[in-house]
Enzyme design. Structure first.
Site, PDB file in Angstrom:
ATOM      1  N   ASP A   1      -9.892  33.802  40.001  1.00  0.00           N
ATOM      2  CA  ASP A   1     -10.991  32.913  40.642  1.00  0.00           C
ATOM      3  C   ASP A   1     -10.184  32.174  41.748  1.00  0.00           C
ATOM      4  O   ASP A   1      -8.981  31.972  41.666  1.00  0.00           O
ATOM      5  CB  ASP A   1     -11.559  31.920  39.679  1.00  0.00           C
ATOM      6  CG  ASP A   1     -12.407  30.884  40.126  1.00  0.00           C
ATOM      7  OD1 ASP A   1     -13.265  31.224  41.068  1.00  0.00           O
ATOM      8  OD2 ASP A   1     -12.205  29.582  39.785  1.00  0.00           O
TER       9      ASP A   1
ATOM     10  N   ASP B   1     -11.614  28.709  43.683  1.00  0.00           N
ATOM     11  CA  ASP B   1     -11.793  27.309  43.685  1.00  0.00           C
ATOM     12  C   ASP B   1     -11.270  26.618  42.146  1.00  0.00           C
ATOM     13  O   ASP B   1     -11.962  27.211  41.251  1.00  0.00           O
ATOM     14  CB  ASP B   1     -13.125  26.900  43.918  1.00  0.00           C
ATOM     15  CG  ASP B   1     -13.723  27.316  45.142  1.00  0.00           C
ATOM     16  OD1 ASP B   1     -12.971  27.057  46.379  1.00  0.00           O
ATOM     17  OD2 ASP B   1     -14.797  27.997  45.135  1.00  0.00           O
TER      18      ASP B   1
HETATM   19  C1  BG6 Z   1     -17.395  28.857  43.451  1.00  0.00           C
HETATM   20  C2  BG6 Z   1     -17.266  27.546  42.971  1.00  0.00           C
HETATM   21  O1  BG6 Z   1     -15.964  29.364  43.483  1.00  0.00           O
HETATM   22  O2  BG6 Z   1     -18.011  29.068  44.490  1.00  0.00           O
HETATM   23  C3  BG6 Z   1     -18.774  26.873  43.051  1.00  0.00           C
HETATM   24  O3  BG6 Z   1     -16.699  27.150  41.744  1.00  0.00           O
HETATM   25  C4  BG6 Z   1     -19.375  27.239  44.426  1.00  0.00           C
HETATM   26  O4  BG6 Z   1     -18.723  25.450  43.003  1.00  0.00           O
HETATM   27  C5  BG6 Z   1     -19.421  28.781  44.669  1.00  0.00           C
HETATM   28  O5  BG6 Z   1     -20.565  26.635  44.302  1.00  0.00           O
HETATM   29  C6  BG6 Z   1     -19.913  29.066  45.838  1.00  0.00           C
HETATM   30  O6  BG6 Z   1     -19.308  28.829  46.894  1.00  0.00           O
HETATM   31  P1  BG6 Z   1     -19.828  28.602  48.454  1.00  0.00           P
HETATM   32  O7  BG6 Z   1     -18.369  28.540  49.117  1.00  0.00           O
HETATM   33  O8  BG6 Z   1     -20.284  30.088  48.595  1.00  0.00           O
HETATM   34  O9  BG6 Z   1     -20.800  27.693  48.522  1.00  0.00           O
HETATM   35 MG    MG Z   2     -13.154  27.930  40.040  1.00  0.00          MG
END
Ligand code: BG6
Ligand code: MG
Length: 224
Positions: free
Chosen positions: A15, A17
């Protein structure tokens, strides 16, 4: 079995984030700012339910928590505003925001010829990897643009395993989100939780960061 052969069959799926880079806090801050416009104070505890979940689904969850509704247009606009605020943080990022132990761990995997893919629900994943200088390191990348169903659906991890040409049973998932741990388990993979044992209850093992892990740990986990 000869160790080298086992390593070649093993694959790691990360993963982004909260595992590779500390962007989880930026998602939280951007959502919190958005929700404050409806006088709703999003807490860290509530935020755990947003981790790993797509942008659209996150907003749906927040609206439910806030007992607030938006028209279709306002919903789309809110998604866009949140993403702009999030990108304001991302644009300031550099390699200093890579989480503890990550660079050395990826290096260790490469030394041992273990392939690895990104498996992130974020549509900003490639941009973020470029910002922190890790884009070239990954053997494959699957992100929010490549999937229909976001975590806890196993689709993202199944796609990453396919891209690496690896059996799902040989994959180890690294996740900081409850939804991500569930997705990994539903894909039939071993899951290493990064964070709090009390939160990531379904993970096979939980560590604070990648610094704590050795190749032997991966090998032991896979042979369980
Ligand atoms: C995930 C995060 O990796 O990506 C979430 O944990 C986030 O919090 C999701 O909403 C979507 O991310 P993005 O950058 O497409 O808004
Ligand atoms: Mg994450």
């Amino acid at each position: 079995m000869e160790l080298g052969i086992l390593y070649k069959m093993l694959a790691c799926l990360f993963d982004l984030d909260g595992v590779i880079v500390d962007t989880a806090k930026y998602h939280f801050l951007a959502w919190k700012r958005l929700a404050s416009a409806w006088n709703f104070d999003l807490t860290e505890e509530q935020n755990e339910h947003l981790k790993g979940v797509s942008r659209t689904e996150s907003l749906e969850i927040i609206l439910k928590l806030a007992h607030h509704t938006l028209s279709k247009e306002a919903f789309e606009e809110a998604l866009q505003i949140k993403n702009e605020w999030f990108l304001d943080f991302v644009n300031e990022m550099n390699e200093n925001e890579i989480l503890e132990g990550v660079t050395d761990f990826l290096h260790l995997l490469k030394q041992n010829k273990i392939v690895f893919s990104l498996a992130s629900s974020s549509k900003n994943a490639k941009n973020i990897l470029q910002k922190i200088g890790l884009f070239e390191q990954f053997d494959a990348i699957v992100d929010g643009n490549d999937i229909i169903n976001s975590k806890p659906d196993p689709e993202i991890f199944e796609k990453a395993a396919k891209k690496l040409n690896t059996d799902t049973k040989k994959c180890i998932v690294f996740e900081d989100a409850v939804a991500g741990v569930e997705a990994g388990k539903r894909a039939g993979m071993k899951v290493i939780g990064i964070g709090d044992k009390e939160v990531l209850k379904e993970a096979d093992i939980v560590v604070k960061n990648l610094k704590e892990l050795t190749i032997k740990d991966l090998e032991n986990l896979l042979s369980k």
